[in-house]
Design a protein around this motif. Structure first.
Motif, PDB file in Angstrom:
ATOM      1  N   VAL A   1      42.808  14.700  46.545  1.00 37.68           N
ATOM      2  CA  VAL A   1      42.308  16.094  46.837  1.00 37.68           C
ATOM      3  C   VAL A   1      43.754  17.276  46.810  1.00 37.68           C
ATOM      4  CG1 VAL A   1      41.052  17.542  48.562  1.00 37.68           C
ATOM      5  CG2 VAL A   1      40.200  15.251  48.070  1.00 37.68           C
ATOM      6  N   ARG A   2      44.679  16.892  47.473  1.00 30.86           N
ATOM      7  CA  ARG A   2      45.786  17.889  47.577  1.00 30.86           C
ATOM      8  C   ARG A   2      46.455  17.836  46.237  1.00 30.86           C
ATOM      9  NH1 ARG A   2      49.832  15.562  51.603  1.00 30.86           N
ATOM     10  NH2 ARG A   2      48.418  13.420  51.844  1.00 30.86           N
ATOM     11  N   GLN A   3      46.047  16.910  45.451  1.00 30.93           N
ATOM     12  CA  GLN A   3      46.639  17.271  44.110  1.00 30.93           C
ATOM     13  C   GLN A   3      46.124  18.355  43.230  1.00 30.93           C
ATOM     14  OE1 GLN A   3      47.143  13.466  42.149  1.00 30.93           O
ATOM     15  NE2 GLN A   3      48.843  12.763  43.308  1.00 30.93           N
ATOM     16  N   ILE A   4      44.801  18.334  43.410  1.00 37.69           N
ATOM     17  CA  ILE A   4      43.990  19.423  42.934  1.00 37.69           C
ATOM     18  C   ILE A   4      44.089  20.793  43.605  1.00 37.69           C
ATOM     19  CG2 ILE A   4      41.535  20.174  41.995  1.00 37.69           C
ATOM     20  CD1 ILE A   4      42.680  17.617  40.598  1.00 37.69           C
ATOM     21  N   TYR A   5      43.927  20.792  44.962  1.00 38.03           N
ATOM     22  CA  TYR A   5      44.454  21.744  45.709  1.00 38.03           C
ATOM     23  C   TYR A   5      45.520  22.756  45.128  1.00 38.03           C
ATOM     24  CZ  TYR A   5      41.200  21.273  49.598  1.00 38.03           C
ATOM     25  OH  TYR A   5      39.960  21.172  50.517  1.00 38.03           O
ATOM     26  N   ALA A   6      46.582  21.787  44.885  1.00 39.06           N
ATOM     27  CA  ALA A   6      47.857  22.284  44.271  1.00 39.06           C
ATOM     28  C   ALA A   6      47.876  23.279  43.126  1.00 39.06           C
ATOM     29  CB  ALA A   6      48.926  21.282  44.220  1.00 39.06           C
ATOM     30  N   LEU A   7      46.621  23.173  42.422  1.00 39.87           N
ATOM     31  CA  LEU A   7      46.686  23.992  41.274  1.00 39.87           C
ATOM     32  C   LEU A   7      46.429  25.479  41.862  1.00 39.87           C
ATOM     33  CD1 LEU A   7      44.127  22.277  39.120  1.00 39.87           C
ATOM     34  CD2 LEU A   7      46.333  22.297  38.543  1.00 39.87           C
ATOM     35  N   TRP A   8      45.935  25.834  42.955  1.00 44.42           N
ATOM     36  CA  TRP A   8      45.957  27.100  43.453  1.00 44.42           C
ATOM     37  C   TRP A   8      46.521  27.268  44.978  1.00 44.42           C
ATOM     38  CZ3 TRP A   8      41.659  24.230  43.350  1.00 44.42           C
ATOM     39  CH2 TRP A   8      40.740  24.239  44.450  1.00 44.42           C
ATOM     40  N   ARG A   9      46.621  26.261  45.655  1.00 42.47           N
ATOM     41  CA  ARG A   9      46.990  26.227  47.178  1.00 42.47           C
ATOM     42  C   ARG A   9      48.331  25.924  47.090  1.00 42.47           C
ATOM     43  NH1 ARG A   9      42.313  27.401  49.712  1.00 42.47           N
ATOM     44  NH2 ARG A   9      43.535  28.190  51.380  1.00 42.47           N
ATOM     45  N   PRO A  10      49.148  26.332  48.358  1.00 43.06           N
ATOM     46  CA  PRO A  10      48.708  27.248  49.559  1.00 43.06           C
ATOM     47  C   PRO A  10      48.404  28.628  48.941  1.00 43.06           C
ATOM     48  CG  PRO A  10      50.553  25.947  50.112  1.00 43.06           C
ATOM     49  CD  PRO A  10      50.404  25.542  48.484  1.00 43.06           C
ATOM     50  N   ALA A  11      47.521  29.099  49.538  1.00 48.81           N
ATOM     51  CA  ALA A  11      47.152  30.543  48.909  1.00 48.81           C
ATOM     52  C   ALA A  11      47.794  31.330  49.758  1.00 48.81           C
ATOM     53  CB  ALA A  11      45.594  30.573  49.182  1.00 48.81           C
TER      54      ALA A  11
ATOM     55  N   PRO B   1      35.865  26.244  45.891  1.00 53.34           N
ATOM     56  CA  PRO B   1      36.473  25.088  45.468  1.00 53.34           C
ATOM     57  C   PRO B   1      37.192  24.274  46.531  1.00 53.34           C
ATOM     58  CG  PRO B   1      36.913  26.956  43.982  1.00 53.34           C
ATOM     59  CD  PRO B   1      36.444  27.504  44.925  1.00 53.34           C
ATOM     60  N   ASN B   2      37.344  25.014  47.827  1.00 56.25           N
ATOM     61  CA  ASN B   2      37.927  24.116  48.878  1.00 56.25           C
ATOM     62  C   ASN B   2      37.051  22.848  49.312  1.00 56.25           C
ATOM     63  OD1 ASN B   2      40.050  25.857  49.083  1.00 56.25           O
ATOM     64  ND2 ASN B   2      39.140  27.016  50.526  1.00 56.25           N
ATOM     65  N   SER B   3      35.975  23.070  49.023  1.00 54.20           N
ATOM     66  CA  SER B   3      35.000  22.124  49.558  1.00 54.20           C
ATOM     67  C   SER B   3      34.393  21.338  48.413  1.00 54.20           C
ATOM     68  CB  SER B   3      33.767  22.529  50.385  1.00 54.20           C
ATOM     69  OG  SER B   3      32.880  21.511  50.825  1.00 54.20           O
ATOM     70  N   ALA B   4      34.395  21.967  47.279  1.00 54.24           N
ATOM     71  CA  ALA B   4      33.737  21.355  45.946  1.00 54.24           C
ATOM     72  C   ALA B   4      34.652  20.215  45.385  1.00 54.24           C
ATOM     73  CB  ALA B   4      33.446  22.421  44.884  1.00 54.24           C
ATOM     74  N   VAL B   5      35.921  20.425  45.779  1.00 57.93           N
ATOM     75  CA  VAL B   5      36.988  19.476  45.332  1.00 57.93           C
ATOM     76  C   VAL B   5      36.846  17.959  46.185  1.00 57.93           C
ATOM     77  CG1 VAL B   5      39.530  18.856  45.192  1.00 57.93           C
ATOM     78  CG2 VAL B   5      38.447  20.968  44.083  1.00 57.93           C
ATOM     79  N   PRO B   6      37.000  18.152  47.675  1.00 59.27           N
ATOM     80  CA  PRO B   6      36.843  16.818  47.971  1.00 59.27           C
ATOM     81  C   PRO B   6      35.508  16.281  48.176  1.00 59.27           C
ATOM     82  CG  PRO B   6      36.995  18.732  49.713  1.00 59.27           C
ATOM     83  CD  PRO B   6      37.253  19.374  48.136  1.00 59.27           C
ATOM     84  N   GLN B   7      34.289  17.212  47.738  1.00 57.70           N
ATOM     85  CA  GLN B   7      33.099  16.492  47.432  1.00 57.70           C
ATOM     86  C   GLN B   7      32.684  15.668  46.350  1.00 57.70           C
ATOM     87  OE1 GLN B   7      29.085  18.637  48.483  1.00 57.70           O
ATOM     88  NE2 GLN B   7      30.614  20.254  49.625  1.00 57.70           N
ATOM     89  N   ALA B   8      33.635  16.121  45.233  1.00 55.43           N
ATOM     90  CA  ALA B   8      33.686  15.674  43.993  1.00 55.43           C
ATOM     91  C   ALA B   8      34.491  14.148  44.206  1.00 55.43           C
ATOM     92  CB  ALA B   8      34.156  16.529  42.954  1.00 55.43           C
TER      93      ALA B   8
END
Lengths: 454, 454
Positions: free
Chosen positions: B69-79, B112-119
């Protein structure tokens, strides 16, 4: 490990723009007046302030970015340098792909990089109002934003058919306080003439330019702004490549190929020129550097045009500029790469192409959207159709590297997001977009109308 | 000097979400089944995977964010945490205003913060397909993006009237590879029934939920996803506040007021809960901290609703949840704060409001758009209508501080950009938007239909 995003601290933002003119083998060919004689700043002073014209004519290598401009840049800059790791994995390539993302600006594209200094210099010169034209609204919204930042009223002449069919960028301009008119209007002689001839006239970019220029010329305190093509616009855009270079330094990398979409040429010049500076300075890392300017096959200015003096607009009002051109009365078909439909190209990009430092490439429309969708599915960001041209070329470079096994470093410019272009994606998915390669005979035909110079 | 933008390095991204349940004075009231008895995970297992239900029921304080999940978050996070210096100057306030900007995600909002972990959790649990409903498309596009990131097919039931009138978020979902259907469809019993009754049926969010849930319940390998309200969704969103805390630490500051828009409650919980953690831990800086949840006067759930058990959907299919509610058959008028029209509020936000830790505030529509335009003209970014509610409250706090001369630190959540909401701005500028305060009698009336429990 290479991070997915490389940022710069606010205090690492470049303090100077880079002027490629200082490093060109030959001095740029001057703009010519209606009499065929070189034009000086005084003749263009009717529509531009003198401080901007000085930049337009300057051959100084580094030009300081005013503190006031950097303060506004700081609302979204430095922009991130992103590694497209998931795209690399999807392609199975040995290449490393990076993109500089300009969609983080309030207007969603690279255009504010020049809109902000243009508004600032006008404010400083005592200009009281800015005018401009806009088609779909990318430049218009950028100058609306920039004018608001410096408290300068902005009038945008928006091609009527876009004004009515694409209301969202118009609302954006109004949110930033600009006055937006459906062109042709009753406010100008050019508009009134067009309306007298056809009260239902849907407008054209050429006509909107005429209206914006006429308003600027008629009032000493009103000036005109342009979003691409001219030298000072490309100068301002070099902030893109200058930041990218600093970010690559942090990673200890250097690109082998720099790719940018090319319409008028400002975003391409912005990312490529600072790397050409290294080449000019004899930096060994840049020895084999390639700079690829990507245009649509439907408007193949750099790949199929003539390198000659031509007008910048359709009506022949502007000075003559030496550039690659398809002829000023060339009419590109209704493709969706909005910003890439210009008949000419920036004189600077043209000359560097002519001198062999820039490698032009034309790509067909469907292949660009395929690349854009592949990019969005790997990296998340939905790119603007203009940007999809660079993505297509970057993917093709990466696929070539896959065959040879090279660990090539590819950099491309992701000039904007596609949030205001979803109708084009819609048409793409519905199978309603087509490829169109402009026939050589048609180009030869429109080149017959080039003005005779010297 | 405080920088305009405070970033975190990729390796400073929080590694755990914060679960506010661990710090609540009273245990959360359990969801009840149709028989009025508390429901366990096994009864909800028909539509959600067990790993997500465990999170939904968890009282563990810190829950690790999976590496994937953190790897996908890293596409735009940290905001970024942004200082609204130009807005402060425009207001002439002594307060410092900060905002956490979530519009940098590919979908343009915090969703997407929740969509990503849900997926991710669904993928891990062996789910083969995800379903969901969407109105204007904010959640639908987020789950389309997230599904694509983990190679999980996504079916979105989009309310027909939006499907036809707002095609751009639909194109966005398709760009990310999702199947999007105009609801009601012929694919489900609920859809067929609605079409039989009225072949021209334009759909509703309640009906789209029924279709998505029905598909998930009918197939063991298909699961349903929801974008707000539930505990696990709020848990995932705490990444917002956790990052903001780290960023304030860098600046040596701490907010006096945290403001977020509140519909279902996920973005509000996301920014506010991590600060409530400090309060619970006895951190002196949080002693006088206020957390303000801002809702529209046209759907005044927290300020005018009852704190009672009610259904989560209009049709009464979902479990009963204890929350602030206007009654499940409450029908909000057609205002433009798309995400803030829910009849209820997250059970966690509701309980914390009931216990006095969250301060609810209702603001009228026109005042929110005025605030949004003022913000755009000062800061550049055009905010989503939902976010404008938080901006209104933040501006009002700053104006109060101006009177008292306090150097208050205000933090608000800029949950998304308004690029897909320009039609609302258009109506605002055209004077076509109105204020609407829901009459107390109408609310009293719909509260009569609350289900009788215990």
């Amino acid at each position: 490990m290479i991070p997915l995003r490389t940022y710069l601290n606010p205090d690492e933002m470049p303090t100077h723009w880079y002027n490629v003119v200082a490093d060109m083998k030959n001095p740029p060919a001057p703009p010519l007046g209606p009499d065929g004689q070189p034009m000086g700043p005084e003749q263009m002073g009717a529509i531009f302030p003198m401080n901007i014209l000085e930049q337009e004519m300057s051959s100084q290598r580094w030009i300081e970015i005013p503190e006031e401009v950097r303060q506004i840049y700081a609302l979204w800059r430095p922009a991130p340098l992103c590694r497209a790791l998931r795209l690399e994995q999807a392609l199975g390539t040995t290449a490393k792909i990076f993109y500089k993302y300009e969609g983080v600006s309030p207007a969603g594209s690279h255009k504010p990089n020049s809109a902000v200094p243009q508004a600032f210099y006008n404010k400083e010169a005592g200009t009281k109002k800015l005018t401009t034209e806009t088609g779909a609204g990318q430049w218009g919204s950028s100058i609306a934003f920039a004018g608001q930042m410096f408290g300068l009223p902005v009038r945008v002449f928006m091609v009527k058919v876009s004004y009515e069919q694409k209301p969202f960028r118009r609302s954006m301009m109004q949110t930033w306080g600009a006055e937006v008119f459906a062109s042709p209007t009753n406010l100008t002689e050019a508009g009134r003439k067009a309306l007298a001839a056809d009260p239902e006239c849907q407008g054209s970019l050429g006509l909107a330019i005429s209206e914006a220029v006429e308003e600027a010329a008629a009032d000493k305190e009103t000036c005109y702004t342009l979003g691409s093509v001219l030298n000072h616009v490309l100068l301002h855009q070099t902030i893109i490549g200058l930041e990218a270079k600093k970010q690559f330094d942090k990673l200890g990398l250097y690109p082998d190929v720099v790719v940018g979409p090319c319409g008028g040429g400002s975003s391409f010049g912005g990312i490529a020129f600072p790397f050409l500076a290294d080449k000019a300075a004899g930096d060994k890392r840049a020895n084999n550097l390639r700079c690829v300017a990507v245009e649509p096959t439907s408007c193949p200015t750099l790949t199929q045009g003539a390198y000659a003096y031509d007008f910048g607009d359709a009506s022949g009002y502007t000075p003559l500029m030496k550039m690659f051109t398809l002829g000023h009365d060339f009419m590109p078909p209704g493709i969706h790469a909005g910003g890439l439909r210009y008949h000419g190209a920036s004189p600077l990009v043209s000359q560097l192409t002519h001198e062999g430092l820039v490698e032009p490439l034309a790509v067909p429309q469907l292949a660009t959207f395929e690349a854009g969708v592949q990019f969005a599915r790997a990296e998340g960001i939905i790119p603007a159709p203009e940007s999809c041209h660079a993505i297509r070329a970057a993917i093709d470079e990466a696929l070539k590297a896959k065959v040879t096994g090279e660990e090539k470093v590819i950099l491309f410019s992701l000039t904007g997001h596609g949030h205001f272009d979803m109708a084009s994606y819609d048409k793409f998915f519905a199978g309603k977009l087509e490829d169109f390669a402009y026939p050589a005979e048609a180009i030869a035909d429109s080149l017959k109308h080039l003005p005779q110079v010297g």
